[in-house]
Motif scaffolding. Structure first.
Motif, PDB file in Angstrom:
ATOM      1  N   GLU A   1       0.807  -1.228   0.000  1.00 15.55           N
ATOM      2  CA  GLU A   1       0.000   0.000   0.000  1.00 15.55           C
ATOM      3  C   GLU A   1       0.839   1.276   0.000  1.00 15.55           C
ATOM      4  O   GLU A   1       0.359   2.343  -0.361  1.00 15.55           O
ATOM      5  N   LEU A   2       2.122   1.175   0.375  1.00 16.10           N
ATOM      6  CA  LEU A   2       3.018   2.330   0.350  1.00 16.10           C
ATOM      7  C   LEU A   2       3.850   2.396  -0.933  1.00 16.10           C
ATOM      8  O   LEU A   2       4.667   3.293  -1.105  1.00 16.10           O
ATOM      9  N   GLY A   3       3.632   1.420  -1.812  1.00 19.90           N
ATOM     10  CA  GLY A   3       4.378   1.387  -3.068  1.00 19.90           C
ATOM     11  C   GLY A   3       5.714   0.677  -2.970  1.00 19.90           C
ATOM     12  O   GLY A   3       6.477   0.659  -3.935  1.00 19.90           O
ATOM     13  N   VAL A   4       6.014   0.074  -1.817  1.00 20.95           N
ATOM     14  CA  VAL A   4       7.258  -0.663  -1.643  1.00 20.95           C
ATOM     15  C   VAL A   4       7.135  -1.995  -2.383  1.00 20.95           C
ATOM     16  O   VAL A   4       6.171  -2.739  -2.187  1.00 20.95           O
ATOM     17  N   GLU A   5       8.109  -2.286  -3.244  1.00 19.01           N
ATOM     18  CA  GLU A   5       8.070  -3.502  -4.040  1.00 19.01           C
ATOM     19  C   GLU A   5       8.981  -4.565  -3.454  1.00 19.01           C
ATOM     20  O   GLU A   5      10.026  -4.256  -2.888  1.00 19.01           O
ATOM     21  N   ARG A   6       8.566  -5.817  -3.608  1.00 18.06           N
ATOM     22  CA  ARG A   6       9.409  -6.942  -3.201  1.00 18.06           C
ATOM     23  C   ARG A   6       9.142  -8.098  -4.141  1.00 18.06           C
ATOM     24  O   ARG A   6       8.039  -8.247  -4.672  1.00 18.06           O
ATOM     25  N   VAL A   7      10.166  -8.887  -4.376  1.00 18.78           N
ATOM     26  CA  VAL A   7      10.041 -10.065  -5.233  1.00 18.78           C
ATOM     27  C   VAL A   7       9.447 -11.190  -4.404  1.00 18.78           C
ATOM     28  O   VAL A   7       9.861 -11.423  -3.265  1.00 18.78           O
ATOM     29  N   VAL A   8       8.460 -11.884  -4.973  1.00 24.78           N
ATOM     30  CA  VAL A   8       7.828 -13.010  -4.294  1.00 24.78           C
ATOM     31  C   VAL A   8       7.868 -14.231  -5.206  1.00 24.78           C
ATOM     32  O   VAL A   8       7.861 -14.106  -6.421  1.00 24.78           O
ATOM     33  N   GLU A   9       7.950 -15.395  -4.600  1.00 28.31           N
ATOM     34  CA  GLU A   9       7.905 -16.656  -5.330  1.00 28.31           C
ATOM     35  C   GLU A   9       6.811 -17.512  -4.715  1.00 28.31           C
ATOM     36  O   GLU A   9       6.737 -17.651  -3.489  1.00 28.31           O
ATOM     37  N   TYR A  10       5.951 -18.064  -5.565  1.00 31.33           N
ATOM     38  CA  TYR A  10       4.890 -18.945  -5.106  1.00 31.33           C
ATOM     39  C   TYR A  10       5.092 -20.317  -5.708  1.00 31.33           C
ATOM     40  O   TYR A  10       5.427 -20.440  -6.889  1.00 31.33           O
ATOM     41  N   GLU A  11       4.889 -21.341  -4.905  1.00 30.39           N
ATOM     42  CA  GLU A  11       4.934 -22.714  -5.395  1.00 30.39           C
ATOM     43  C   GLU A  11       3.636 -23.007  -6.125  1.00 30.39           C
ATOM     44  O   GLU A  11       2.553 -22.660  -5.643  1.00 30.39           O
ATOM     45  N   LEU A  12       3.732 -23.636  -7.278  1.00 27.96           N
ATOM     46  CA  LEU A  12       2.553 -24.054  -8.024  1.00 27.96           C
ATOM     47  C   LEU A  12       2.488 -25.575  -7.994  1.00 27.96           C
ATOM     48  O   LEU A  12       3.465 -26.251  -8.333  1.00 27.96           O
ATOM     49  N   ARG A  13       1.361 -26.092  -7.583  1.00 26.60           N
ATOM     50  CA  ARG A  13       1.167 -27.542  -7.595  1.00 26.60           C
ATOM     51  C   ARG A  13      -0.305 -27.842  -7.741  1.00 26.60           C
ATOM     52  O   ARG A  13      -1.164 -27.032  -7.394  1.00 26.60           O
ATOM     53  N   VAL A  14      -0.573 -29.007  -8.242  1.00 28.21           N
ATOM     54  CA  VAL A  14      -1.937 -29.454  -8.444  1.00 28.21           C
ATOM     55  C   VAL A  14      -2.545 -29.809  -7.092  1.00 28.21           C
ATOM     56  O   VAL A  14      -1.898 -30.498  -6.294  1.00 28.21           O
ATOM     57  N   PRO A  15      -3.765 -29.349  -6.790  1.00 27.08           N
ATOM     58  CA  PRO A  15      -4.412 -29.714  -5.525  1.00 27.08           C
ATOM     59  C   PRO A  15      -4.567 -31.238  -5.422  1.00 27.08           C
ATOM     60  O   PRO A  15      -4.676 -31.922  -6.431  1.00 27.08           O
ATOM     61  N   ASP A  16      -4.559 -31.740  -4.191  1.00 24.91           N
ATOM     62  CA  ASP A  16      -4.738 -33.178  -4.005  1.00 24.91           C
ATOM     63  C   ASP A  16      -6.170 -33.591  -4.367  1.00 24.91           C
ATOM     64  O   ASP A  16      -7.038 -32.756  -4.586  1.00 24.91           O
ATOM     65  N   ALA A  17      -6.410 -34.869  -4.407  1.00 27.72           N
ATOM     66  CA  ALA A  17      -7.697 -35.400  -4.834  1.00 27.72           C
ATOM     67  C   ALA A  17      -8.847 -34.978  -3.923  1.00 27.72           C
ATOM     68  O   ALA A  17      -9.998 -34.928  -4.349  1.00 27.72           O
ATOM     69  N   ALA A  18      -8.562 -34.650  -2.664  1.00 29.75           N
ATOM     70  CA  ALA A  18      -9.610 -34.236  -1.731  1.00 29.75           C
ATOM     71  C   ALA A  18     -10.096 -32.825  -2.016  1.00 29.75           C
ATOM     72  O   ALA A  18     -11.080 -32.375  -1.437  1.00 29.75           O
ATOM     73  N   GLY A  19      -9.375 -32.084  -2.875  1.00 32.97           N
ATOM     74  CA  GLY A  19      -9.818 -30.746  -3.245  1.00 32.97           C
ATOM     75  C   GLY A  19      -9.292 -29.640  -2.365  1.00 32.97           C
ATOM     76  O   GLY A  19      -9.673 -28.490  -2.539  1.00 32.97           O
ATOM     77  N   SER A  20      -8.427 -29.953  -1.414  1.00 30.18           N
ATOM     78  CA  SER A  20      -7.887 -28.890  -0.567  1.00 30.18           C
ATOM     79  C   SER A  20      -6.843 -28.122  -1.356  1.00 30.18           C
ATOM     80  O   SER A  20      -6.097 -28.685  -2.139  1.00 30.18           O
ATOM     81  N   SER A  21      -6.802 -26.816  -1.141  1.00 31.20           N
ATOM     82  CA  SER A  21      -5.830 -25.994  -1.857  1.00 31.20           C
ATOM     83  C   SER A  21      -4.525 -25.947  -1.080  1.00 31.20           C
ATOM     84  O   SER A  21      -4.516 -25.995   0.140  1.00 31.20           O
ATOM     85  N   PRO A  22      -3.393 -25.852  -1.792  1.00 35.57           N
ATOM     86  CA  PRO A  22      -2.100 -25.795  -1.104  1.00 35.57           C
ATOM     87  C   PRO A  22      -1.930 -24.472  -0.373  1.00 35.57           C
ATOM     88  O   PRO A  22      -2.486 -23.465  -0.759  1.00 35.57           O
ATOM     89  N   SER A  23      -1.166 -24.502   0.688  1.00 31.53           N
ATOM     90  CA  SER A  23      -0.907 -23.278   1.439  1.00 31.53           C
ATOM     91  C   SER A  23       0.152 -22.453   0.711  1.00 31.53           C
ATOM     92  O   SER A  23       0.974 -22.985   0.005  1.00 31.53           O
ATOM     93  N   GLN A  24       0.114 -21.126   0.933  1.00 31.52           N
ATOM     94  CA  GLN A  24       1.089 -20.258   0.280  1.00 31.52           C
ATOM     95  C   GLN A  24       2.179 -19.885   1.243  1.00 31.52           C
ATOM     96  O   GLN A  24       2.039 -19.770   2.373  1.00 31.52           O
TER      97      GLN A  24
END
Length: 62
Positions: free
Chosen positions: A39-62
Motif C-alpha cells: 500500500e506504500l508502493g514498496v516492491e518486493r520479489v515473491v515466489e509462489y509454489e505451483l502444484r496441483v491440488p490433491d484429490a480431496a480438493g484442498s488448496s495448497p498453502s502459500q
C-alpha cells in the motif's frame, strides 16, 4: 487476474487468481515469480509454489 494451468495432454490441472498488486515476471513448471507492491508502493520479489491440488480438493498453502 486469473490464470489456468493445463497438463501436457491438455487436461485442466488448476487455476490461480492473482491480486492486482502483483506483476508476474516468470512462470516455471512449479513456481511463479512476481513483484508485489504494498500500500506504500514498496516492491518486493515473491515466489509462489505451483502444484496441483490433491484429490480431496484442498488448496495448497502459500
Amino acid at each position: 487476474m486469473r490464470w489456468l494451468a493445463f497438463g501436457p495432454r491438455g487436461d485442466f490441472q488448476c487455476h490461480l487468481t492473482l491480486d492486482e498488486s502483483l506483476t508476474v515476471y516468470e512462470f516455471g513448471a512449479d513456481y511463479l515469480l512476481a513483484v508485489h507492491a504494498d500500500e506504500l508502493g514498496v516492491e518486493r520479489v515473491v515466489e509462489y509454489e505451483l502444484r496441483v491440488p490433491d484429490a480431496a480438493g484442498s488448496s495448497p498453502s502459500q
